[in-house]
Design a protein around this motif. Sequence first.
Motif, PDB file in Angstrom:
ATOM      1  N   PHE A 193       1.651  10.563  -1.180  1.00 15.21           N
ATOM      2  CA  PHE A 193       0.845   9.530  -0.516  1.00 15.21           C
ATOM      3  C   PHE A 193      -0.450  10.165  -0.009  1.00 15.21           C
ATOM      4  O   PHE A 193      -0.599  11.394  -0.022  1.00 15.21           O
TER       5      PHE A 193
ATOM      6  N   LEU B 287       0.765   4.739  -4.135  1.00 17.12           N
ATOM      7  CA  LEU B 287       1.520   5.997  -4.023  1.00 17.12           C
ATOM      8  C   LEU B 287       2.066   6.338  -5.399  1.00 17.12           C
ATOM      9  O   LEU B 287       2.025   5.519  -6.319  1.00 17.12           O
TER      10      LEU B 287
ATOM     11  N   THR C 164      -2.745   4.973   0.770  1.00 18.70           N
ATOM     12  CA  THR C 164      -1.399   4.384   0.859  1.00 18.70           C
ATOM     13  C   THR C 164      -1.348   3.287   1.916  1.00 18.70           C
ATOM     14  O   THR C 164      -0.404   2.505   1.940  1.00 18.70           O
TER      15      THR C 164
ATOM     16  N   ARG D 132      -5.448   3.659  -6.665  1.00 21.60           N
ATOM     17  CA  ARG D 132      -4.404   4.431  -7.340  1.00 21.60           C
ATOM     18  C   ARG D 132      -4.666   4.432  -8.837  1.00 21.60           C
ATOM     19  O   ARG D 132      -4.917   3.373  -9.431  1.00 21.60           O
TER      20      ARG D 132
ATOM     21  N   TYR E 271       7.186  -0.929   0.838  1.00 23.12           N
ATOM     22  CA  TYR E 271       6.730  -0.217  -0.366  1.00 23.12           C
ATOM     23  C   TYR E 271       7.786  -0.357  -1.452  1.00 23.12           C
ATOM     24  O   TYR E 271       8.997  -0.300  -1.177  1.00 23.12           O
TER      25      TYR E 271
ATOM     26  N   GLU F 290      -2.907  -0.514  -1.298  1.00 26.16           N
ATOM     27  CA  GLU F 290      -1.889   0.506  -1.022  1.00 26.16           C
ATOM     28  C   GLU F 290      -1.357   1.119  -2.325  1.00 26.16           C
ATOM     29  O   GLU F 290      -0.943   0.392  -3.226  1.00 26.16           O
TER      30      GLU F 290
END
Length: 298
Positions: A7, A265, A257, A239, A287, A263
């Motif tokens: 992360f 990861l 993250t 990401r 998540y 968000e």
Amino acid sequence: MIRVLHFSDVHVDLPLSSLPWTTWLGKRAIGGLNHALRRRKHFVHAVDKLAALARFADAQHVDLALCTGDYTILGTLPELDLAARSIEPLTHRPLGFATVPGNHDVYLGDSVREQRFEKHFAKWMRSDRPDLTTDGPFPFVRLFGDSLAVIGVSSARPNPEPWRSSGRIPDLQIDGLRRAITDPEVRDRFVIVMTHYAPRLWNGRPDSITHGLENADALLETIASIPRGCLIHGHVHRRFSVRVPDVGPMLLGAGSTTQDGREGLWMIEVEDTRASAVPGLYREGAYVLDETGRLPLT
Ligand SMILES: [Fe+2]
Ligand SMILES: [Fe+2]
């Protein structure tokens, strides 16, 4: 199998009024306030999301957690205190936790002079092979079982000019990295190299001169010959994964993250002969992994 959670860029939020007045000197007075106000609204849930991330790590039986920096917005002690408290549950994985600083953690010279980042985070930058460090604690090498090595290098530095947020890995660390990846104890393992800055963007191009990694090519050239491995980074709040021609390891950016709506990861799974990475996202307060995005890394 070893399950590794990557992360990054959690940028914990604190009321600006709670920061010491000295926060607003120099760069922070010019660009910092504007920047902090603009950024903060995307990170108001950062601390709650880190609690959700810890629950996710438990449910997913994560063995090792890695964070590629940018814990704060302005690199102040109160922010670093809050960040260290907020990630605490994530540091208790069976194989522990390792990290490198982001540019926001060493925002100005005062953060570096007072070693604010090291105060809380030095214990997660220790090396199993101190003989391979060339520049303070870097590169640190962590060895896990017979199958995994993690190497951390720092690409973050203060940028006193408000328009610039670029990074550079000191040449001494590039030399150390070169030695570390060919070390007999490291070279036969799956190797995760971690740093804050992205050597390439999602489209395979370098980031801009004012935002990117100055010596991205030197880093890529150094890691190119790693037979089994990947490079993980943050800084670019999106990401993505990208392969660079003639560079063995895939580049994996976690993005941020905790940034609302962005968000990201990665869950990296390392087995004796195989490794893969699964992207993760945040949905309805939790998540989750997106198995459809699983990528082979070897
Ligand atoms: Fe960031
Ligand atoms: Fe950054």
